[in-house]
Design a protein around this motif. Structure first.
Motif, short mmCIF file in Angstrom:
data_model
loop_
_atom_site.label_atom_id
_atom_site.label_comp_id
_atom_site.label_asym_id
_atom_site.label_seq_id
_atom_site.Cartn_x
_atom_site.Cartn_y
_atom_site.Cartn_z
N GLU A 1 -3.70 -1.74 2.72
CA GLU A 1 -4.13 -2.93 1.98
C GLU A 1 -2.94 -3.36 1.14
O GLU A 1 -2.52 -2.64 0.22
CB GLU A 1 -5.33 -2.62 1.10
CG GLU A 1 -5.89 -3.82 0.37
CD GLU A 1 -6.59 -4.84 1.27
OE1 GLU A 1 -6.69 -6.02 0.88
OE2 GLU A 1 -7.05 -4.44 2.38
N ALA A 2 -2.34 -4.51 1.49
CA ALA A 2 -1.17 -4.99 0.78
C ALA A 2 -1.60 -5.92 -0.35
O ALA A 2 -2.36 -6.87 -0.12
CB ALA A 2 -0.23 -5.74 1.73
N GLU A 3 -1.13 -5.64 -1.55
CA GLU A 3 -1.53 -6.42 -2.73
C GLU A 3 -1.16 -7.90 -2.55
O GLU A 3 -0.02 -8.24 -2.28
CB GLU A 3 -0.85 -5.86 -3.98
CG GLU A 3 -1.26 -6.55 -5.26
CD GLU A 3 -0.57 -5.94 -6.47
OE1 GLU A 3 -0.51 -6.62 -7.52
OE2 GLU A 3 -0.10 -4.79 -6.39
N ARG B 1 -1.50 9.84 3.01
CA ARG B 1 -2.93 10.11 2.92
C ARG B 1 -3.66 8.90 2.38
O ARG B 1 -3.07 8.02 1.76
CB ARG B 1 -3.18 11.31 2.02
CG ARG B 1 -2.56 12.62 2.53
CD ARG B 1 -2.73 13.73 1.52
NE ARG B 1 -2.03 13.42 0.27
CZ ARG B 1 -2.02 14.21 -0.80
NH1 ARG B 1 -2.70 15.34 -0.79
NH2 ARG B 1 -1.36 13.86 -1.88
N GLN B 2 -4.97 8.88 2.61
CA GLN B 2 -5.78 7.77 2.13
C GLN B 2 -5.63 7.63 0.62
O GLN B 2 -5.58 8.61 -0.12
CB GLN B 2 -7.25 8.01 2.49
CG GLN B 2 -8.15 6.82 2.23
CD GLN B 2 -9.57 7.07 2.72
OE1 GLN B 2 -9.92 8.19 3.04
NE2 GLN B 2 -10.37 6.03 2.81
N LYS B 3 -5.49 6.40 0.16
CA LYS B 3 -5.36 6.00 -1.24
C LYS B 3 -3.95 6.24 -1.80
O LYS B 3 -3.72 5.97 -2.98
CB LYS B 3 -6.40 6.70 -2.13
CG LYS B 3 -7.83 6.32 -1.79
CD LYS B 3 -8.82 6.93 -2.78
CE LYS B 3 -10.24 6.53 -2.44
NZ LYS B 3 -11.22 7.13 -3.38
N GLY C 1 1.31 -1.63 -1.88
CA GLY C 1 0.26 -1.37 -0.92
C GLY C 1 -0.46 -0.06 -1.17
O GLY C 1 0.01 0.80 -1.92
N THR C 2 -1.62 0.07 -0.54
CA THR C 2 -2.43 1.28 -0.60
C THR C 2 -2.81 1.69 0.81
O THR C 2 -3.21 0.84 1.63
CB THR C 2 -3.70 1.05 -1.41
OG1 THR C 2 -3.36 0.60 -2.72
CG2 THR C 2 -4.51 2.33 -1.54
N VAL C 3 -2.66 2.97 1.11
CA VAL C 3 -3.05 3.47 2.44
C VAL C 3 -4.57 3.50 2.54
O VAL C 3 -5.25 4.06 1.68
CB VAL C 3 -2.48 4.88 2.68
CG1 VAL C 3 -2.97 5.43 4.03
CG2 VAL C 3 -0.95 4.84 2.64
N VAL C 4 -5.09 2.86 3.57
CA VAL C 4 -6.54 2.83 3.81
C VAL C 4 -6.94 3.93 4.78
O VAL C 4 -7.91 4.65 4.57
CB VAL C 4 -6.97 1.45 4.34
CG1 VAL C 4 -8.45 1.45 4.70
CG2 VAL C 4 -6.66 0.37 3.32
#
Length: 373
Positions: A266-268, A282-284, A253-256
């Motif tokens: 955002e979960a792959e 933090r974001q990203k 995942g990536t922190v939005v």
């Protein structure tokens, strides 16, 4: 990693283990192992084979000498004391009962080594036998007892010396599955009234969760996290802890974005999700996203009312396995497969290919940093 020293119980420590280091040749077996146990508290060292948990127990018992660090019981350093001078009760993995001695003499062995008067020995042995409800077996030999009864005798021998600390080394490993559960409950019943600081070693998470007041998860000679069973399970420090203590669906995942109440991700292969608020993200940031299978509810497609605080993901049922106490459902959600454990409800009506909605609370979406294995 949770700070081992800060994770100690708020009560006054009875056992304090500080900075244990030990190597066998070039292989470091213990690496700065630190924890404490309050009087009457039960702490479990939990981890896979070779992680250092039994070695830690052996250092405390005096069977091994650490290269660095200290062990204190009731404020007294015991590092240089021989095992027989440490007043520690030990229940070994194989029970270590003497086959040629009666049950009475097995329990009396440690008391005789301490040269107690015969009358006191008899009193303590009989007390221990009554505690484990085997007074009728005093003159039997170990081979005449069942595995569960032998375990209770091993426990009686360990507590008959009135130890200041009790060590349990994989106490259920020699029992079959059903008897393990029975004896786990029996051991907990025996421990509660004694108020002895207890350290147990196991690789079985269910045993640790059922018996321990706090759990210390070990890996490669280090303690990864110490906490109550509930906190370790619901807030794992890293991916290793999350996967060793319970089952998880693991996603990249990536922190939005993040707020004081939630973290948006955002979960792959799955899309946007929300999790509980996590400080420090933090974001990203790249993270691992985990969801316990028992936290996922499967709802009919189109029938789910979108309540705040929940993630809802369209899913297709791929496989369903009925196990009696639960039903395991494998679903395809987006480009990912998820495991969902269901209890209750009418699972028999489900069929592979059914369109569903997988739903779980934001607070049940666990997030750990990707760079921490």
């Amino acid at each position: 990693m949770t700070d081992q020293r800060a994770a100690a119980s708020s009560a006054v420590a009875h056992l304090t283990v500080e900075g244990l280091e030990l190597s066998f040749g070039s292989h470091r077996v213990l690496n700065d192992v630190s924890f404490s146990i309050a009087e009457g508290e039960r702490l479990c060292l939990l981890g896979p084979s070779g992680c250092g948990k039994t070695t830690t127990l052996q250092v405390i018992a005096g069977f091994l000498q650490a290269r660095a660090g200290s062990v204190h019981v009731a404020g007294q350093a015991i590092d240089r004391l021989p095992p027989e001078k440490r007043n520690i009760g030990i229940m070994f993995q194989n029970y270590a009962l003497f086959p040629h001695l009666s049950i009475f003499e097995n329990i009396a062995f440690g008391l005789r080594m301490r040269r107690l008067p015969s009358a006191e020995i008899a009193q303590r042995v009989n007390e221990a036998l009554r505690l484990v409800r085997l007074a009728h077996a005093a003159q039997k030999q170990p081979r005449q007892l069942s595995g569960g009864e032998q375990q209770r005798i091993a426990f009686a021998r360990a507590v008959a010396i009135h130890p200041s600390l009790l060590l349990l080394d994989e106490p259920f490993s020699n029992l079959d599955a059903r008897l393990r559960i029975e004896m786990r409950d029996e051991l907990l019943h025996l421990l509660k009234p004694l108020r002895i600081a207890t350290l147990m070693v196991t690789h079985d998470q269910e045993e640790a969760m059922a018996i321990a007041d706090r759990v210390a998860v070990m890996r490669a000679g280090r303690i990864e996290q110490i906490g109550t069973p509930q906190s370790v399970y619901s807030t794992p420090a890293n991916l290793f802890v999350a996967q060793f203590v319970g089952e998880s669906n693991v996603l990249e995942g990536t922190v939005v974005a993040g707020t004081v109440t939630e973290t948006r991700l955002e979960a792959e292969g799955l899309g946007p999700l929300s999790a509980r608020a996590y400080a420090g993200l933090r974001q990203k940031d790249q993270v691992k996203v985990l969801v316990r299978p028992e936290r996922i509810s499967l709802l009919p497609a189109g029938a789910a009312s979108r309540e705040p605080g929940w993630n809802y993901v369209p899913a297709t049922l791929e496989e369903i396995v009925f196990l009696g106490h639960r039903t395991e459902c494998r679903v395809v959600a987006g480009a990912r497969k998820l495991m969902a454990w269901q209890t209750g409800g009418d699972m028999q009506a489900l069929r592979p290919g059914d369109q569903l909605v997988a739903a779980w609370r934001h607070d049940d979406t666990l997030v750990v940093p990707k760079d921490v294995p």
